[in-house]
Design a protein around this motif. Structure first.
Motif, PDB file in Angstrom:
ATOM      1  N   ASN A   7     -66.520  12.225  30.866  1.00  0.00           N
ATOM      2  CA  ASN A   7     -67.802  11.555  30.732  1.00  0.00           C
ATOM      3  C   ASN A   7     -68.367  11.301  32.122  1.00  0.00           C
ATOM      4  O   ASN A   7     -69.026  12.139  32.672  1.00  0.00           O
ATOM      5  N   ASP A   8     -68.095  10.121  32.700  1.00  0.00           N
ATOM      6  CA  ASP A   8     -68.732   9.697  33.936  1.00  0.00           C
ATOM      7  C   ASP A   8     -67.715   9.343  35.012  1.00  0.00           C
ATOM      8  O   ASP A   8     -66.621   8.890  34.724  1.00  0.00           O
ATOM      9  N   GLY A   9     -68.150   9.502  36.292  1.00  0.00           N
ATOM     10  CA  GLY A   9     -67.337   9.078  37.426  1.00  0.00           C
ATOM     11  C   GLY A   9     -65.996   9.772  37.504  1.00  0.00           C
ATOM     12  O   GLY A   9     -64.987   9.205  37.113  1.00  0.00           O
ATOM     13  N   GLY A  10     -65.981  10.995  38.032  1.00  0.00           N
ATOM     14  CA  GLY A  10     -64.744  11.779  38.104  1.00  0.00           C
ATOM     15  C   GLY A  10     -63.588  11.051  38.759  1.00  0.00           C
ATOM     16  O   GLY A  10     -62.449  11.183  38.347  1.00  0.00           O
ATOM     17  N   ALA A  11     -63.855  10.243  39.782  1.00  0.00           N
ATOM     18  CA  ALA A  11     -62.792   9.496  40.461  1.00  0.00           C
ATOM     19  C   ALA A  11     -62.938   7.983  40.273  1.00  0.00           C
ATOM     20  O   ALA A  11     -61.957   7.291  40.063  1.00  0.00           O
ATOM     21  N   VAL A  12     -64.190   7.466  40.345  1.00  0.00           N
ATOM     22  CA  VAL A  12     -64.406   6.017  40.313  1.00  0.00           C
ATOM     23  C   VAL A  12     -65.642   5.674  39.486  1.00  0.00           C
ATOM     24  O   VAL A  12     -66.684   6.321  39.622  1.00  0.00           O
ATOM     25  N   VAL A  13     -65.539   4.651  38.663  1.00  0.00           N
ATOM     26  CA  VAL A  13     -66.697   4.035  38.008  1.00  0.00           C
ATOM     27  C   VAL A  13     -66.721   2.587  38.478  1.00  0.00           C
ATOM     28  O   VAL A  13     -65.740   1.870  38.339  1.00  0.00           O
ATOM     29  N   ALA A  31     -64.775   4.477  54.307  1.00  0.00           N
ATOM     30  CA  ALA A  31     -63.885   5.432  54.974  1.00  0.00           C
ATOM     31  C   ALA A  31     -63.003   6.179  53.979  1.00  0.00           C
ATOM     32  O   ALA A  31     -61.801   6.308  54.160  1.00  0.00           O
ATOM     33  N   SER A  32     -63.629   6.678  52.923  1.00  0.00           N
ATOM     34  CA  SER A  32     -62.895   7.370  51.862  1.00  0.00           C
ATOM     35  C   SER A  32     -63.383   8.803  51.731  1.00  0.00           C
ATOM     36  O   SER A  32     -64.498   9.129  52.114  1.00  0.00           O
ATOM     37  N   LYS A  33     -62.517   9.645  51.186  1.00  0.00           N
ATOM     38  CA  LYS A  33     -62.864  11.045  50.992  1.00  0.00           C
ATOM     39  C   LYS A  33     -62.740  11.397  49.514  1.00  0.00           C
ATOM     40  O   LYS A  33     -61.718  11.113  48.887  1.00  0.00           O
ATOM     41  N   PHE A  34     -63.784  12.021  48.979  1.00  0.00           N
ATOM     42  CA  PHE A  34     -63.818  12.474  47.595  1.00  0.00           C
ATOM     43  C   PHE A  34     -64.080  13.966  47.596  1.00  0.00           C
ATOM     44  O   PHE A  34     -65.130  14.409  48.061  1.00  0.00           O
ATOM     45  N   SER A  35     -63.132  14.743  47.107  1.00  0.00           N
ATOM     46  CA  SER A  35     -63.371  16.188  47.040  1.00  0.00           C
ATOM     47  C   SER A  35     -62.833  16.766  45.739  1.00  0.00           C
ATOM     48  O   SER A  35     -61.836  16.285  45.190  1.00  0.00           O
ATOM     49  N   ASP A  36     -63.562  17.770  45.244  1.00  0.00           N
ATOM     50  CA  ASP A  36     -63.158  18.520  44.052  1.00  0.00           C
ATOM     51  C   ASP A  36     -63.025  17.656  42.801  1.00  0.00           C
ATOM     52  O   ASP A  36     -62.177  17.904  41.956  1.00  0.00           O
ATOM     53  N   ASN A  37     -63.874  16.641  42.681  1.00  0.00           N
ATOM     54  CA  ASN A  37     -63.895  15.804  41.481  1.00  0.00           C
ATOM     55  C   ASN A  37     -64.978  16.302  40.547  1.00  0.00           C
ATOM     56  O   ASN A  37     -65.957  16.902  40.974  1.00  0.00           O
ATOM     57  N   LYS A  38     -64.811  16.022  39.254  1.00  0.00           N
ATOM     58  CA  LYS A  38     -65.764  16.525  38.278  1.00  0.00           C
ATOM     59  C   LYS A  38     -65.941  15.525  37.145  1.00  0.00           C
ATOM     60  O   LYS A  38     -64.981  14.931  36.669  1.00  0.00           O
ATOM     61  N   GLY A  44     -70.074  13.087  39.723  1.00  0.00           N
ATOM     62  CA  GLY A  44     -68.865  13.905  39.829  1.00  0.00           C
ATOM     63  C   GLY A  44     -67.706  13.162  40.461  1.00  0.00           C
ATOM     64  O   GLY A  44     -66.569  13.281  40.038  1.00  0.00           O
ATOM     65  N   ALA A  45     -67.995  12.346  41.486  1.00  0.00           N
ATOM     66  CA  ALA A  45     -66.955  11.538  42.136  1.00  0.00           C
ATOM     67  C   ALA A  45     -67.091  10.065  41.766  1.00  0.00           C
ATOM     68  O   ALA A  45     -66.116   9.415  41.425  1.00  0.00           O
ATOM     69  N   VAL A  46     -68.330   9.528  41.837  1.00  0.00           N
ATOM     70  CA  VAL A  46     -68.538   8.087  41.651  1.00  0.00           C
ATOM     71  C   VAL A  46     -69.759   7.832  40.769  1.00  0.00           C
ATOM     72  O   VAL A  46     -70.817   8.418  40.985  1.00  0.00           O
ATOM     73  N   ARG A  47     -69.605   6.927  39.822  1.00  0.00           N
ATOM     74  CA  ARG A  47     -70.744   6.403  39.066  1.00  0.00           C
ATOM     75  C   ARG A  47     -70.802   4.909  39.325  1.00  0.00           C
ATOM     76  O   ARG A  47     -69.815   4.200  39.165  1.00  0.00           O
ATOM     77  N   ALA A  54     -71.753  -0.775  47.996  1.00  0.00           N
ATOM     78  CA  ALA A  54     -72.017   0.040  49.173  1.00  0.00           C
ATOM     79  C   ALA A  54     -71.005   1.175  49.277  1.00  0.00           C
ATOM     80  O   ALA A  54     -69.839   1.020  48.929  1.00  0.00           O
ATOM     81  N   ILE A  55     -71.511   2.302  49.753  1.00  0.00           N
ATOM     82  CA  ILE A  55     -70.666   3.417  50.153  1.00  0.00           C
ATOM     83  C   ILE A  55     -70.880   3.554  51.649  1.00  0.00           C
ATOM     84  O   ILE A  55     -72.010   3.728  52.113  1.00  0.00           O
ATOM     85  N   ASP A  56     -69.804   3.440  52.435  1.00  0.00           N
ATOM     86  CA  ASP A  56     -69.926   3.427  53.890  1.00  0.00           C
ATOM     87  C   ASP A  56     -68.892   4.353  54.527  1.00  0.00           C
ATOM     88  O   ASP A  56     -67.710   4.318  54.163  1.00  0.00           O
ATOM     89  N   ALA A  57     -69.350   5.164  55.469  1.00  0.00           N
ATOM     90  CA  ALA A  57     -68.472   6.032  56.260  1.00  0.00           C
ATOM     91  C   ALA A  57     -67.530   6.847  55.379  1.00  0.00           C
ATOM     92  O   ALA A  57     -66.339   6.967  55.658  1.00  0.00           O
ATOM     93  N   SER A  58     -68.073   7.415  54.323  1.00  0.00           N
ATOM     94  CA  SER A  58     -67.250   8.187  53.382  1.00  0.00           C
ATOM     95  C   SER A  58     -67.728   9.630  53.292  1.00  0.00           C
ATOM     96  O   SER A  58     -68.837   9.957  53.711  1.00  0.00           O
ATOM     97  N   GLU A  59     -66.860  10.482  52.759  1.00  0.00           N
ATOM     98  CA  GLU A  59     -67.142  11.912  52.679  1.00  0.00           C
ATOM     99  C   GLU A  59     -67.018  12.393  51.246  1.00  0.00           C
ATOM    100  O   GLU A  59     -66.088  12.024  50.532  1.00  0.00           O
TER     101      GLU A  59
END
Length: 170
Positions: A7-13, A31-38, A44-47, A54-59
């Motif tokens: 459904n929503d937020g591949g890594a984090v809701v 300071a977090s990295k999110f890759s290849d989430n769906k 795909g990564a965050v909802r 806030a999202i800060d200094a993240s990839e």
């Protein structure tokens, strides 16, 4: 890395209103990295569904969803600062970020090589307003219908001191 949500937020809701009636959680992803989430629908990564986050200094790399390839924001007063969004894809709106509400600030953020049908990097929905994009770079983002870098479907927004280079629409 490599999370799938059906459904929503591949890594984090972050915060549904029924979990917190005030809607204010004031969480930070730093300071977090999110890759290849769906996600099959939003983010795909965050909802984000609560205020004041806030999202800060993240990839964010190679994330995928129908709406908001990397991040989908559905509540007001959220910020994205000093972050990088590359190679994210949405099959519909917002290759990197989809905004469905008011008062989002994107600051000192780089968005490149993202793809979507509408808004290669960012899609600002029609009921969103007072969004601000400041000191950010948009490079080689791609849309298949409208808005190579940003599809701004809202009112009362601002883009300041930002660079747009080789963004395109098919």
């Amino acid at each position: 890395e490599i999370n799938i949500a059906y459904n929503d937020g591949g890594a984090v809701v972050m915060g549904y209103y029924y979990l917190n009636p005030t809607g204010q959680l004031n969480n930070t992803i730093r300071a977090s990295k999110f890759s290849d989430n769906k996600a099959t629908r939003y983010g795909g990564a965050v909802r984000i569904d609560s205020e004041g986050n806030a999202i800060d200094a993240s990839e964010f790399y190679y994330n995928n969803a129908q709406i908001g390839g990397a991040v989908s924001i559905n509540s007001k007063h959220n910020n994205i600062d000093h972050s990088n969004f590359e190679h994210n894809k949405a099959t519909d709106e917002g290759g990197a970020v989809n905004l469905n509400t008011e008062y989002l600030v994107i600051n000192n953020t780089n968005m490149s090589l993202n793809k979507a049908n509408y808004g290669g990097a960012v899609y600002v929905n029609y009921w969103a307003f007072n969004a601000v994009v400041d000191n950010s770079n948009f490079v080689e983002n791609e849309a298949f219908s409208n808005g190579g870098a940003i599809y701004w479907h809202a009112q009362k927004g601002t883009v300041n001191n930002s660079a747009f280079y080789k963004n395109w629409v098919h």
